[in-house]
Design an enzyme around this catalytic site. Structure first.
Site, PDB file in Angstrom:
ATOM      1  N   CYS A  49      15.045   3.585 -15.890  1.00 29.41           N
ATOM      2  CA  CYS A  49      15.153   2.306 -16.597  1.00 29.41           C
ATOM      3  C   CYS A  49      16.418   1.582 -16.160  1.00 29.41           C
ATOM      4  CB  CYS A  49      15.175   2.502 -18.117  1.00 29.41           C
ATOM      5  SG  CYS A  49      15.323   0.917 -18.969  1.00 29.41           S
ATOM      6  N   ASN A 103       9.418   1.984 -10.887  1.00 31.77           N
ATOM      7  CA  ASN A 103       9.901   1.239 -12.038  1.00 31.77           C
ATOM      8  C   ASN A 103      10.325  -0.143 -11.524  1.00 31.77           C
ATOM      9  OD1 ASN A 103      11.124   0.462 -14.541  1.00 31.77           O
ATOM     10  ND2 ASN A 103      11.461   2.614 -15.014  1.00 31.77           N
ATOM     11  N   GLY A 130       1.037  -2.632 -15.228  1.00 32.64           N
ATOM     12  CA  GLY A 130       2.057  -3.002 -16.203  1.00 32.64           C
ATOM     13  C   GLY A 130       2.046  -4.475 -16.531  1.00 32.64           C
TER      14      GLY A 130
END
Lengths: 304, 245
Positions: free
Chosen positions: A131, A193, A266
């Site tokens: 993250c 990510n 996503g």
């Protein structure tokens, strides 16, 4: 009839479409819109040991062909997730679900994973060591092969379920982090990510995001994600879940050809809440168009 | 929530930079205080707009052209089609509003209050409307509120029309229920100054607009809440704003 089934760490998915963490909540809100059991599975909102409000707002910004978020892992904490969110999830989703976990120390990760590992509906643990929006944790584990291996080893020793490690693209050599995670016992990898990014407001002449930087996702990052999936899938033996800008059944096939065993979707969910349903619906037709009978036949096919 | 395809019937300026977009052909049935998300050509994220009016297959929003997305929107011609996600969020609680609520708006914040005023008037109630602007040339929709039969007080900061001063200085301190929408400093002042209970419609930079991304969260007395889902209308008591200076 097109065969869309794939295997992810020993669990069969009806199709390779997985809604990505942070874009699908705990599922039940999307279940009001369509039957989410049509998905391969989904990865629920990143969960931490303690409840988190996340970063100050504004924490969303538009980008060309995508968005930047700096939400910063807002979630009610693992105990509330187990007590309140999972019972609601269970009512509308009847397949194994992926539990996405983040933390600020190895002890945090182990604690949260150990609790979620005991939940019957959790099929996989997805370890978020990538993250970009929290300080002193998250991505700091994912940018260093040694730190990544240490957290994977510790979680692996404390849990039984397949462990998928979610990697950050914000490194010079993602393959070295991937190999370190594999060596430490990871059962799979998911990538990428979001990409570290920012916007500036021309009227205020200040960064749009209160956090200054955030993570870029959406179609803008798809070619970058595909390249990294190609590199990692070519280097490791464990399954790779490809994500980053996937928004169509065609994108799913590209990811599989690059070596992904499954894909996550996503940002597309945030633009169009029915995106995952439509990708699942479109997949057999697009497979037929390209002469694919069985999806597993094409995984890694582009490597020649 | 559903996605509807609407057609632009009218897209015209009401004041400098402020446009009214009238749409028809869709089937959304919002209540006052709810909003819609328009998908604009070439933009990844949809843009949220408060509902100014909704009648059968028609939908009206008022917006300010402040960024590239809304500037492009202002150039769209009648006949263009727009996908609209609607209705979204939680609106005003009409049961709490009473017979003569105060409706307090700052600038573009009057948008959801027009829909609220229209609905209250249909129920025979008598909302008292207070509209604040910086200066005369920015004033719009005061006549539209009057046409509903509302008592309207216009305030301008420079006194070029109506009452001179901030709208927050023009309100009767009689403990009436209030419904408000406008810039956050104005809303905070209202919460501090008005003795009565009220509901406030908040603005936020949103991602999805339907509760998935957690982009627009605010801290409330009940914990973190999403402006796009539990809001945009919140009870005064829920907002963790100081009630004294």
């Amino acid at each position: 009839m097109a065969d869309t089934r794939v295997d992810l760490c020993g669990i069969e998915l009806d199709n390779p479409v997985i809604a990505a963490s942070g874009t699908f909540g705990y599922g039940y809100e999307f279940a009001e819109l369509y039957d989410i059991n049509c998905l391969g599975t989904f990865s629920f909102k990143g969960t931490t040991r303690e409840p988190r409000f996340g970063n100050p707002t504004p924490r969303i910004a538009e980008a060309p062909a995508g968005l930047i978020n700096a939400v910063g892992l807002q979630n009610p904490g693992v105990e509330a997730v187990i007590a309140e969110e999972l019972p609601k999830l269970k009512k509308c989703f009847h397949k194994p679900v992926m539990a996405n976990v983040s933390g600020f120390s190895i002890e945090d990760y182990v604690h949260t994973c150990t609790l979620l590992d005991k939940e019957p509906q959790v099929g996989w643990l997805e370890l978020n060591i990538s993250c970009p929006n929290v300080h002193g944790g998250g991505m700091s584990f994912g940018t260093d092969p040694k730190a990544a291996a240490a957290v994977v080893r510790a979680v692996k020793a404390a849990t039984k379920k397949p462990l998928i490690v979610k990697l950050t693209p914000n490194v010079t050599d993602i393959v070295s982090v991937a190999l370190a995670c594999e060596e430490a016992g990871a059962d799979g990898l998911s990538l990428i990510n979001t990409l570290l990014s920012m916007r500036i407001d021309l009227r205020t002449r200040r960064p749009v995001l209160a956090n200054v930087t955030g993570g870029l996702s959406g179609p803008a990052v798809f070619p970058v994600a595909l390249r990294m999936v190609w590199q990692v899938a070519g280097a490791v033996k464990i399954p790779v879940v490809g994500l980053g800008g996937v928004s169509s059944a065609e994108d799913v096939l590209e990811m599989l050809l690059a070596g992904a065993a499954a894909v996550e979707v996503g940002a597309a969910n945030l633009q169009d809440p029915w995106a995952c349903r439509d990708i699942v619906r479109d997949l057999p037709g697009v497979m037929e168009k390209y002469g694919i009978e069985k999806l597993t036949d094409i995984i890694g096919g582009a490597h020649g | 929530m559903e996605e509807f395809l609407y057609t632009i019937r009218e897209n015209r300026p009401l004041a400098p930079g402020v446009f009214r977009l009238s749409l028809s052909g869709g089937g959304a049935a919002p209540v006052p205080g709810q909003f819609v998300q328009l998908r604009l050509p070439g933009r990844f994220l949809r843009r949220p707009f408060s509902v100014c009016d909704a009648e059968e297959d028609r939908l009206t929003v008022i917006y300010k052209a402040v960024g590239r997305g809304t500037e492009e929107l202002s150039r769209l011609e009648p006949g263009a089609e727009l996908p609209v996600l609607a209705p979204l969020g939680t609106g005003f609680d009409l049961d709490r509003a009473g017979e003569t609520p105060l409706l307090v708006a700052g600038g573009l914040g009057l948008t959801p209050l027009y829909f609220l005023a229209k609905t209250l008037r249909r129920q025979g109630r008598e909302p008292r409307v207070f509209l604040g602007f910086n200066t005369e040339k920015e004033v719009f929709y005061d006549e539209a509120f009057r046409a509903l039969g509302c008592e309207v007080t216009v305030c301008t900061v420079d006194g070029s029309t109506g009452r001179q001063g901030l709208v927050t200085e023009a309100l009767p301190p009689d403990g009436s229920f209030f419904c408000a929408c406008g810039p956050e400093p104005m809303l905070r002042t209202l919460c501090r100054k008005l003795p009565g209970p009220g509901q406030l419609s908040l603005e936020a930079r949103m991602g999805c607009g339907f509760g998935a991304c957690m982009g627009c969260t605010v801290q409330t007395a009940s914990g973190p809440r999403r402006v796009c889902k539990e809001g945009p209308v919140f009870d005064k008591e829920e907002l963790l704003w100081p009630t004294q200076e």
